[in-house]
Design a protein around this motif. Structure first.
Motif, PDB file in Angstrom:
ATOM      1  N   PRO A 118      64.590   3.941   4.165  1.00  0.00           N
ATOM      2  CA  PRO A 118      63.855   2.689   4.311  1.00  0.00           C
ATOM      3  C   PRO A 118      62.343   2.897   4.368  1.00  0.00           C
ATOM      4  O   PRO A 118      61.865   3.967   4.692  1.00  0.00           O
ATOM      5  CB  PRO A 118      64.374   2.133   5.628  1.00  0.00           C
ATOM      6  CG  PRO A 118      64.754   3.336   6.416  1.00  0.00           C
ATOM      7  CD  PRO A 118      65.251   4.340   5.419  1.00  0.00           C
ATOM      8  N   LEU A 119      61.625   1.830   4.013  1.00  0.00           N
ATOM      9  CA  LEU A 119      60.184   1.828   4.024  1.00  0.00           C
ATOM     10  C   LEU A 119      59.729   0.780   5.028  1.00  0.00           C
ATOM     11  O   LEU A 119      60.183  -0.360   4.989  1.00  0.00           O
ATOM     12  CB  LEU A 119      59.671   1.473   2.619  1.00  0.00           C
ATOM     13  CG  LEU A 119      58.193   1.532   2.330  1.00  0.00           C
ATOM     14  CD1 LEU A 119      57.662   2.940   2.546  1.00  0.00           C
ATOM     15  CD2 LEU A 119      57.931   1.074   0.893  1.00  0.00           C
ATOM     16  N   SER A 120      58.859   1.171   5.939  1.00  0.00           N
ATOM     17  CA  SER A 120      58.384   0.273   6.987  1.00  0.00           C
ATOM     18  C   SER A 120      56.860   0.265   6.987  1.00  0.00           C
ATOM     19  O   SER A 120      56.249   1.335   7.101  1.00  0.00           O
ATOM     20  CB  SER A 120      58.918   0.717   8.349  1.00  0.00           C
ATOM     21  OG  SER A 120      58.500  -0.167   9.365  1.00  0.00           O
ATOM     22  N   VAL A 121      56.260  -0.924   6.846  1.00  0.00           N
ATOM     23  CA  VAL A 121      54.802  -1.034   6.758  1.00  0.00           C
ATOM     24  C   VAL A 121      54.318  -2.171   7.641  1.00  0.00           C
ATOM     25  O   VAL A 121      55.080  -3.110   7.940  1.00  0.00           O
ATOM     26  CB  VAL A 121      54.353  -1.287   5.303  1.00  0.00           C
ATOM     27  CG1 VAL A 121      54.806  -0.164   4.379  1.00  0.00           C
ATOM     28  CG2 VAL A 121      54.824  -2.625   4.800  1.00  0.00           C
ATOM     29  N   PRO A 122      53.055  -2.132   8.058  1.00  0.00           N
ATOM     30  CA  PRO A 122      52.511  -3.250   8.834  1.00  0.00           C
ATOM     31  C   PRO A 122      52.112  -4.399   7.917  1.00  0.00           C
ATOM     32  O   PRO A 122      51.827  -4.196   6.723  1.00  0.00           O
ATOM     33  CB  PRO A 122      51.280  -2.639   9.508  1.00  0.00           C
ATOM     34  CG  PRO A 122      50.844  -1.567   8.565  1.00  0.00           C
ATOM     35  CD  PRO A 122      52.104  -1.014   7.957  1.00  0.00           C
ATOM     36  N   GLU A 123      52.097  -5.573   8.471  1.00  0.00           N
ATOM     37  CA  GLU A 123      51.677  -6.753   7.721  1.00  0.00           C
ATOM     38  C   GLU A 123      50.292  -6.531   7.138  1.00  0.00           C
ATOM     39  O   GLU A 123      49.409  -5.986   7.781  1.00  0.00           O
ATOM     40  CB  GLU A 123      51.655  -7.963   8.661  1.00  0.00           C
ATOM     41  CG  GLU A 123      51.300  -9.275   7.996  1.00  0.00           C
ATOM     42  CD  GLU A 123      51.410 -10.455   8.955  1.00  0.00           C
ATOM     43  OE1 GLU A 123      51.844 -10.242  10.113  1.00  0.00           O
ATOM     44  OE2 GLU A 123      51.061 -11.576   8.557  1.00  0.00           O
ATOM     45  N   GLY A 124      50.129  -6.945   5.871  1.00  0.00           N
ATOM     46  CA  GLY A 124      48.844  -6.796   5.197  1.00  0.00           C
ATOM     47  C   GLY A 124      48.726  -5.532   4.372  1.00  0.00           C
ATOM     48  O   GLY A 124      47.787  -5.400   3.575  1.00  0.00           O
ATOM     49  N   ALA A 125      49.661  -4.614   4.525  1.00  0.00           N
ATOM     50  CA  ALA A 125      49.605  -3.357   3.780  1.00  0.00           C
ATOM     51  C   ALA A 125      49.945  -3.578   2.305  1.00  0.00           C
ATOM     52  O   ALA A 125      50.572  -4.580   1.935  1.00  0.00           O
ATOM     53  CB  ALA A 125      50.577  -2.345   4.383  1.00  0.00           C
ATOM     54  N   ILE A 126      49.523  -2.636   1.477  1.00  0.00           N
ATOM     55  CA  ILE A 126      49.932  -2.611   0.071  1.00  0.00           C
ATOM     56  C   ILE A 126      51.191  -1.747  -0.018  1.00  0.00           C
ATOM     57  O   ILE A 126      51.209  -0.615   0.449  1.00  0.00           O
ATOM     58  CB  ILE A 126      48.821  -2.039  -0.827  1.00  0.00           C
ATOM     59  CG1 ILE A 126      47.587  -2.939  -0.782  1.00  0.00           C
ATOM     60  CG2 ILE A 126      49.323  -1.890  -2.266  1.00  0.00           C
ATOM     61  CD1 ILE A 126      46.396  -2.386  -1.544  1.00  0.00           C
ATOM     62  N   VAL A 127      52.205  -2.323  -0.642  1.00  0.00           N
ATOM     63  CA  VAL A 127      53.480  -1.626  -0.761  1.00  0.00           C
ATOM     64  C   VAL A 127      53.668  -1.177  -2.205  1.00  0.00           C
ATOM     65  O   VAL A 127      53.369  -1.914  -3.144  1.00  0.00           O
ATOM     66  CB  VAL A 127      54.646  -2.550  -0.358  1.00  0.00           C
ATOM     67  CG1 VAL A 127      55.981  -1.863  -0.585  1.00  0.00           C
ATOM     68  CG2 VAL A 127      54.498  -2.981   1.097  1.00  0.00           C
ATOM     69  N   SER A 128      54.159   0.027  -2.365  1.00  0.00           N
ATOM     70  CA  SER A 128      54.469   0.555  -3.689  1.00  0.00           C
ATOM     71  C   SER A 128      55.939   0.951  -3.735  1.00  0.00           C
ATOM     72  O   SER A 128      56.386   1.783  -2.961  1.00  0.00           O
ATOM     73  CB  SER A 128      53.584   1.775  -3.989  1.00  0.00           C
ATOM     74  OG  SER A 128      53.981   2.391  -5.206  1.00  0.00           O
ATOM     75  N   LEU A 129      56.677   0.345  -4.632  1.00  0.00           N
ATOM     76  CA  LEU A 129      58.096   0.644  -4.819  1.00  0.00           C
ATOM     77  C   LEU A 129      58.263   1.214  -6.219  1.00  0.00           C
ATOM     78  O   LEU A 129      57.663   0.712  -7.171  1.00  0.00           O
ATOM     79  CB  LEU A 129      58.933  -0.626  -4.658  1.00  0.00           C
ATOM     80  CG  LEU A 129      58.754  -1.360  -3.328  1.00  0.00           C
ATOM     81  CD1 LEU A 129      59.379  -2.748  -3.395  1.00  0.00           C
ATOM     82  CD2 LEU A 129      59.377  -0.555  -2.191  1.00  0.00           C
ATOM     83  N   ASN A 130      59.094   2.235  -6.351  1.00  0.00           N
ATOM     84  CA  ASN A 130      59.142   2.957  -7.614  1.00  0.00           C
ATOM     85  C   ASN A 130      60.559   3.276  -8.052  1.00  0.00           C
ATOM     86  O   ASN A 130      61.467   3.428  -7.235  1.00  0.00           O
ATOM     87  CB  ASN A 130      58.371   4.271  -7.487  1.00  0.00           C
ATOM     88  CG  ASN A 130      56.981   4.062  -6.924  1.00  0.00           C
ATOM     89  OD1 ASN A 130      56.136   3.443  -7.556  1.00  0.00           O
ATOM     90  ND2 ASN A 130      56.755   4.539  -5.714  1.00  0.00           N
ATOM     91  N   CYS A 131      60.717   3.406  -9.365  1.00  0.00           N
ATOM     92  CA  CYS A 131      61.975   3.842  -9.969  1.00  0.00           C
ATOM     93  C   CYS A 131      61.652   4.743 -11.154  1.00  0.00           C
ATOM     94  O   CYS A 131      60.598   4.590 -11.786  1.00  0.00           O
ATOM     95  CB  CYS A 131      62.801   2.668 -10.469  1.00  0.00           C
ATOM     96  SG  CYS A 131      63.480   1.617  -9.189  1.00  0.00           S
ATOM     97  N   THR A 132      62.560   5.642 -11.435  1.00  0.00           N
ATOM     98  CA  THR A 132      62.475   6.415 -12.661  1.00  0.00           C
ATOM     99  C   THR A 132      63.739   6.161 -13.468  1.00  0.00           C
ATOM    100  O   THR A 132      64.801   5.866 -12.897  1.00  0.00           O
ATOM    101  CB  THR A 132      62.325   7.915 -12.384  1.00  0.00           C
ATOM    102  OG1 THR A 132      63.458   8.360 -11.611  1.00  0.00           O
ATOM    103  CG2 THR A 132      61.058   8.213 -11.625  1.00  0.00           C
TER     104      THR A 132
END
Lengths: 114, 116
Positions: free
Chosen positions: A10-24
């Motif tokens: 899982p990915l956990s970030v604070p509000e306002g952060a930039i999230v990067s999700l990736n696939c190959t």
């Protein structure tokens, strides 16, 4: 080798952060690339789709495809707690077939905390 | 407009029992699909239909049968349930059947099936 690989988090970030999700992905024949969002105990819903390489922007969401490296990304700017969900990437090779075979990644679980 | 609905929402079966999952859509879509979603495996296509009276195999069809007697309904049957069929089952529908984003697949809320 699976057609699409996706880090489940899982990915956990604070509000306002930039999230990067990736696939190959493995096959250069894939031409269509999609991102689905799935809230807990709900069905997936289409978030964005792109054709071939390049970027596509929709509000806070940007989908990016790099066919040379067989890499697709979803960026979420100014992330919100309501963005907390599982994000699935999907790829498609043959748009012209009756169905168009869709391959899904296993999804990345994202939590945005206030 | 209910979209895609699935019945039942939850079910527990014993090995060897049979059951039918019902999917209904009210969007007049031609194409309907059954997927299963397992942890670490993503969504996998079981069977699909390109119109009333037609069905075709997807990626993981073994152990399942389907029927599309009416355009709005797509049934998924398990004749002799096995623990390996424990999963969340999703039904989806679309108008043209093109799986790229130009023809959105609308998903139902899912059926959680446990086979003991």
């Amino acid at each position: 080798q699976k057609e699409v690989e996706q880090d489940p988090g899982p990915l956990s970030v604070p509000e306002g952060a930039i999230v990067s999700l990736n696939c190959t992905y493995s096959n250069s024949a894939f031409q269509y690339f999609m991102w689905y969002r799935q809230y807990s105990r709900k069905g997936p819903e289409l978030l964005m789709y792109t054709y071939s390489s390049g970027n596509k922007e929709d509000g806070r969401f940007t989908a990016q495809v790099d066919k040379s490296s067989k890499y697709i990304s979803l960026f979420i700017r100014d992330s919100q707690p309501s963005d907390s969900a599982t994000y699935l990437c999907a790829v498609l090779a043959d748009r012209g077939s009756t169905l168009g075979r869709l391959y899904f990644g296993r999804g990345t679980q994202l939590t945005v905390w206030p | 407009n209910a979209g895609v609905t699935q019945t039942p929402k939850f079910r527990v079966l014993k090995t060897g029992q049979s059951m039918t999952l019902l999917c209904a859509q009210d969007m007049n879509h031609e194409y309907m699909y059954w997927y299963r979603q397992d942890p670490g495996m993503g969504l996998r296509l079981i069977h699909y239909s390109v119109g009333e009276g037609t069905t075709a195999k997807g990626e993981v069809p073994d152990g399942y049968n389907v029927s599309r007697l009416k355009k709005q309904n797509f049934l998924l049957g398990l004749e002799s349930a096995a623990p390996s069929q424990t999963s969340v089952y999703f039904c989806a529908s679309s108008y043209f059947g093109l799986a790229d984003g130009s023809d959105t697949q609308y998903f139902g809320p899912g059926t959680r099936l446990t086979v003991l």
